[in-house]
Design a protein around this motif. Structure first.
Motif, PDB file in Angstrom:
ATOM      1  N   SER A  19       0.832  -1.216   0.000  1.00  0.00           N
ATOM      2  CA  SER A  19       0.000   0.000   0.000  1.00  0.00           C
ATOM      3  C   SER A  19       0.859   1.255   0.000  1.00  0.00           C
ATOM      4  O   SER A  19       0.568   2.221  -0.715  1.00  0.00           O
ATOM      5  CB  SER A  19      -0.919   0.008   1.219  1.00  0.00           C
ATOM      6  OG  SER A  19      -1.759  -1.113   1.207  1.00  0.00           O
ATOM      7  N   LEU A  20       1.906   1.250   0.804  1.00  0.00           N
ATOM      8  CA  LEU A  20       2.803   2.408   0.840  1.00  0.00           C
ATOM      9  C   LEU A  20       3.524   2.587  -0.491  1.00  0.00           C
ATOM     10  O   LEU A  20       3.749   3.719  -0.932  1.00  0.00           O
ATOM     11  CB  LEU A  20       3.813   2.259   1.975  1.00  0.00           C
ATOM     12  CG  LEU A  20       3.283   2.512   3.384  1.00  0.00           C
ATOM     13  CD1 LEU A  20       4.338   2.145   4.413  1.00  0.00           C
ATOM     14  CD2 LEU A  20       2.865   3.956   3.544  1.00  0.00           C
ATOM     15  N   ALA A  21       3.892   1.487  -1.122  1.00  0.00           N
ATOM     16  CA  ALA A  21       4.573   1.573  -2.420  1.00  0.00           C
ATOM     17  C   ALA A  21       3.665   2.219  -3.452  1.00  0.00           C
ATOM     18  O   ALA A  21       4.077   3.154  -4.156  1.00  0.00           O
ATOM     19  CB  ALA A  21       5.005   0.185  -2.884  1.00  0.00           C
ATOM     20  N   VAL A  22       2.429   1.754  -3.542  1.00  0.00           N
ATOM     21  CA  VAL A  22       1.495   2.314  -4.525  1.00  0.00           C
ATOM     22  C   VAL A  22       1.206   3.773  -4.219  1.00  0.00           C
ATOM     23  O   VAL A  22       1.215   4.629  -5.116  1.00  0.00           O
ATOM     24  CB  VAL A  22       0.197   1.480  -4.560  1.00  0.00           C
ATOM     25  CG1 VAL A  22      -0.873   2.174  -5.365  1.00  0.00           C
ATOM     26  CG2 VAL A  22       0.471   0.094  -5.111  1.00  0.00           C
ATOM     27  N   LEU A  23       0.957   4.084  -2.965  1.00  0.00           N
ATOM     28  CA  LEU A  23       0.627   5.463  -2.580  1.00  0.00           C
ATOM     29  C   LEU A  23       1.782   6.416  -2.867  1.00  0.00           C
ATOM     30  O   LEU A  23       1.596   7.463  -3.491  1.00  0.00           O
ATOM     31  CB  LEU A  23       0.257   5.515  -1.098  1.00  0.00           C
ATOM     32  CG  LEU A  23      -0.026   6.898  -0.534  1.00  0.00           C
ATOM     33  CD1 LEU A  23      -1.332   7.431  -1.114  1.00  0.00           C
ATOM     34  CD2 LEU A  23      -0.077   6.864   0.968  1.00  0.00           C
ATOM     35  N   MET A  24       2.974   6.054  -2.438  1.00  0.00           N
ATOM     36  CA  MET A  24       4.115   6.961  -2.616  1.00  0.00           C
ATOM     37  C   MET A  24       4.536   7.084  -4.072  1.00  0.00           C
ATOM     38  O   MET A  24       4.908   8.177  -4.513  1.00  0.00           O
ATOM     39  CB  MET A  24       5.281   6.510  -1.753  1.00  0.00           C
ATOM     40  CG  MET A  24       5.045   6.726  -0.297  1.00  0.00           C
ATOM     41  SD  MET A  24       6.531   6.506   0.635  1.00  0.00           S
ATOM     42  CE  MET A  24       6.015   7.130   2.208  1.00  0.00           C
ATOM     43  N   LEU A  25       4.472   6.001  -4.825  1.00  0.00           N
ATOM     44  CA  LEU A  25       4.794   6.105  -6.245  1.00  0.00           C
ATOM     45  C   LEU A  25       3.753   6.941  -6.984  1.00  0.00           C
ATOM     46  O   LEU A  25       4.105   7.734  -7.865  1.00  0.00           O
ATOM     47  CB  LEU A  25       4.912   4.714  -6.872  1.00  0.00           C
ATOM     48  CG  LEU A  25       6.173   3.939  -6.501  1.00  0.00           C
ATOM     49  CD1 LEU A  25       6.086   2.509  -7.015  1.00  0.00           C
ATOM     50  CD2 LEU A  25       7.406   4.631  -7.035  1.00  0.00           C
ATOM     51  N   ALA A  26       2.492   6.801  -6.619  1.00  0.00           N
ATOM     52  CA  ALA A  26       1.448   7.605  -7.260  1.00  0.00           C
ATOM     53  C   ALA A  26       1.632   9.092  -6.948  1.00  0.00           C
ATOM     54  O   ALA A  26       1.555   9.938  -7.849  1.00  0.00           O
ATOM     55  CB  ALA A  26       0.072   7.139  -6.804  1.00  0.00           C
TER      56      ALA A  26
END
Length: 78
Positions: A19-26
Motif C-alpha cells: 500500500s505504501l509503495a502504490v501510494l508513494m509512487l502515485a
C-alpha cells in the motif's frame, strides 16, 4: 553482564509495504507530472529556481521511498 540482543524490526508493518509503495509512487508521479507541466507552460522569464528545486526534491523523496517499499514488498530486502 552481556545484554541480550534485540532483533532488528521494521518501524512499518510488513503488510503495509504494498500500500505504501502504490501510494508513494502515485504521489511522486503526480508531482513529477506537475513539474513537467510547469516547465512546459511557463516562459523562461517567469520560472522560479526555488520552486523547481523544491518540486524536484519532493518528487524525488516520494519516488525514492516508493521504490524502496516496492522492493520490500516484492521480497528484495535492502
Amino acid at each position: 553482564m552481556a545484554q541480550s540482543a534485540k532483533p532488528i524490526t521494521s518501524p512499518v508493518q510488513d503488510a503495509w509495504y504494498p500500500s505504501l509503495a502504490v501510494l508513494m509512487l502515485a504521489v511522486g508521479l503526480v508531482i513529477t507530472a506537475s513539474f513537467f507541466i510547469y516547465e512546459a507552460t511557463s516562459s523562461r522569464k517567469n520560472r522560479s529556481l526555488a520552486k523547481e528545486l523544491a518540486t524536484g526534491a519532493v518528487a524525488s523523496v516520494f519516488l525514492g521511498f516508493g521504490s524502496l517499499f516496492l522492493l520490500l514488498s516484492s521480497g528484495v530486502y535492502v
